[in-house]
Enzyme design. Structure first.
Site, PDB file in Angstrom:
ATOM      1  N   GLU A 293      45.210  32.344  48.236  1.00  0.00           N
ATOM      2  CA  GLU A 293      44.063  33.063  48.077  1.00  0.00           C
ATOM      3  C   GLU A 293      42.905  32.554  47.280  1.00  0.00           C
ATOM      4  O   GLU A 293      43.258  31.963  46.238  1.00  0.00           O
ATOM      5  CB  GLU A 293      44.506  34.642  47.563  1.00  0.00           C
ATOM      6  CG  GLU A 293      45.944  35.189  48.034  1.00  0.00           C
ATOM      7  CD  GLU A 293      45.236  35.708  49.501  1.00  0.00           C
ATOM      8  OE1 GLU A 293      44.060  35.786  49.768  1.00  0.00           O
ATOM      9  OE2 GLU A 293      46.172  35.972  50.411  1.00  0.00           O
ATOM     10  N   CYS A 327      37.464  37.414  42.125  1.00  0.00           N
ATOM     11  CA  CYS A 327      37.348  36.608  43.493  1.00  0.00           C
ATOM     12  C   CYS A 327      36.555  38.032  44.346  1.00  0.00           C
ATOM     13  O   CYS A 327      35.982  37.476  45.160  1.00  0.00           O
ATOM     14  CB  CYS A 327      38.618  36.484  44.014  1.00  0.00           C
ATOM     15  SG  CYS A 327      39.916  37.895  44.063  1.00  0.00           S
TER      16      CYS A 327
END
Ligand code: NAD
Length: 541
Positions: A293, A327
């Site tokens: 990720e 993020c």
């Protein structure tokens, strides 16, 4: 032998405590903050259950007060990396052959230790070491870490009970083997929960790991490692290996037994790991599982039917909580001309209402960014905007690293939808707005979809239901987590499984069964009760 079939029901999410002044949790946390602020601990490597002090050390400091040393951590060299590979290999046979309910009970015990016995300790370490305020630490280090552990047990039970059909003359079954080898877990600085989960997802499914923690999250990560061991994770199942990512990655990826990489962090690092695996492909026993990720350039798309106040609150929290170092943090927004002045007014007012400073002062909404390199990088974007004819600073734009790495929440307005800060991940408290003409919706949706290489999170604000549905479907590949009338951050385990595609990663959805399935290598077993004794087809007889 345990012959029971366990059924772990979906757990509740760990409640977020309030920390009101005078509450038991606040008193315990303040005492722990005081204790951890007044000591310098030594953080060893932990390989095969043994603490190793290499003597090659660096300091762990508070980002909001960088002359204050919290710990010294020891770094792995080539010898220790080789030891970790050996220990992870050795521990595999025993751990992978345990009844899975034994592993489940270890996971549930870790969650209990974190939420009860070590809640204050883990929160204080995350606050001081990673510069999170009380709320940001509580939802990460305690609640999300426990949620990952508890939900993974339920997801694992769902996977294990998924079995093929059988028929009269045969019995078919699926065995969910651990991968044949160990997993390299490489964790980022920004979430204690992710550091735990990158290890515990593979470990739940019977794997062993070599854990490379982020240097700037080592304090909380070390306490996590101690909690894993107290809960009964056997020696060698997780090997804690602080040090140079490049060195550890290079040596570990050359091992024949590396069966997977579980990564969260930047795009560049994941790309280099993927290339490292490709270069070593002939060496491996199996094709390694690559789960990563990575970054994001997360957007807020405002429809002319939106409520400006709701937009401003969503954008402000989404962009500036934890200094934008998520993020999923909102970092670009598209605002219609008809709403811009109201949205701007609300956001300026919010920026004037908040304070920035040390995590131990609970009135601070914003704290420091993680380190000097990050500070300098974020500042370079602010200075670029200040010097550009295509941009202006709406609020913020100030910074100071004399005591801690402080950057005030900053909004840039640009006339160029491809302005640098509209396209690149900054990973700090900076959001850039582009104002579009109300009748340019289609063109602006195309811009939103194609401006950045990422596809992690995004949000639409609007009260016109049909238009919101249109935006949602038009941007289907622009975000793996899409929000309607909400900020694009704050995914909760079991509620909004998290991850994106395009440049944002492999989208295996942390906190869900899709992730766990990557850490098993199923074996199908067919037994025939009465084997045939003739090769000819029936009609030939
Ligand atoms: P980073 O890539 O700098 O570091 C991540 C980890 O990789 C660290 O442990 C680091 O030491 C290690 N590393 C660095 N170079 C390496 C190499 N050559 N080989 C092996 N390991 C190496 O990321 P970061 O600064 O810690 O975290 C911020 C990034 O993480 C941002 O891009 C953010 O978007 C991303 N992130 C993504 C998610 C998500 O779920 N998509 C969640 C959190 C953070």
């Amino acid at each position: 032998m345990n012959n029971s079939i366990y059924n772990f029901k979906s757990p509740d999410n760990e409640p977020v405590l309030n920390y009101f002044e005078g509450s038991p949790e606040r008193i315990a946390l303040e005492a722990e903050l005081e204790r951890q602020s007044n000591q310098i601990i030594e953080i060893p490597l932990i390989i095969g259950g043994k603490k190793i002090f290499t003597g090659n050390t660096s300091d762990v400091v508070m980002p909001h007060n960088h002359s204050h040393v919290l710990a010294k951590y020891h770094k792995a060299g080539e010898k220790e990396i080789a030891m970790a590979i050996e220990e992870a290999r050795k521990a595999h046979a025993d751990w992978s052959s345990q009844n899975w309910t034994t592993r489940a009970s270890v996971m549930l015990k870790i969650a209990e230790l974190i939420t009860v016995k070590y809640r204050a300790k883990l929160n204080a370490a995350t606050m001081l070491g990673q510069s999170k305020n009380i709320y940001q630490s509580e939802i990460d280090a305690v609640c999300e870490t426990a949620d990952f552990l508890r939900y993974n047990v339920t997801f694992a039970s769902e996977i294990y009970k998924t079995q093929p059909l059988s028929s009269f003359n045969q019995l078919n079954r699926m065995e969910y083997r651990a991968l044949e080898g160990f997993v390299l877990a490489v964790s980022p600085f920004n979430f204690t929960s992710i550091a735990s989960n990158l290890n515990m997802s593979p470990v739940m499914m019977g794997n062993t790991t070599i854990w490379k923690p982020a240097t700037t999250a080592i304090l909380s990560n070390y306490y996590l490692m101690e909690i894993f061991m107290e809960a009964g994770v056997p020696a060698g199942v997780v090997n804690f290996l602080p040090g140079s990512g490049a060195l550890i990655g290079k040596i570990v990826m050359e091992s024949r037994d590396m069966a997977g990489i579980h990564f969260t962090g930047s795009n560049n690092t994941f790309n280099s790991l993927w290339k490292g695996v490709a270069n070593n492909l002939e060496k491996y026993k199996s094709y390694p599982r690559l789960v990563g990720e990575t970054g994001g350039k997360d957007f807020i798309f405002v429809h002319p039917s939106a409520d400006p106040k709701e937009v401003a609150v969503g954008a402000f929290s989404g962009a500036f909580e934890y200094q934008g170092q998520k993020c999923s943090a909102a970092s670009r927004m598209y605002v219609p001309e008809s709403l811009w002045s109201d949205v701007k007014k609300e956001m300026v007012a919010l920026s004037e209402s908040i304070k920035m400073g040390d995590v131990r002062d609970s009135s601070n909404f914003v704290n420091a960014v993680i380190d000097e390199a990050s500070f300098d990088n974020i500042v370079s974007y602010i200075e670029y905007a200040k010097s550009s004819k295509e941009a202006e600073i709406v609020f913020g734009g100030t910074y100071d690293k004399s005591t801690g790495y402080f950057i005030s929440p900053t909004m840039i307005l640009t006339s160029n939808p491809h302005f640098k800060s509209m396209e690149e991940e900054i990973f700090g408290p900076v959001i850039t707005a582009f104002v579009y003409k109300d009748n340019d919706m289609e063109k602006t949706l195309e811009l939103c979809d194609t401006t950045s290489p990422y596809g992690l999170t995004g949000a639409v604000f609007g009260r016109n239901r049909m238009e919101v549905v249109n935006v949602c479907s038009r941007l289907q590949y622009a975000a793996g987590n899409f929000y309607i009338n909400d900020k694009p951050t704050g995914a909760v385990v079991g509620k909004q499984p998290f991850g994106g595609s395009r440049g944002s990663g492999t989208n295996d959805k942390a906190g869900g069964e899709f992730n766990l399935i990557r850490w098993v290598s199923p074996r199908t077993v067919k037994e025939t009760f009465i084997p045939p004794t003739d090769i000819r087809y029936g009609y030939m007889k």
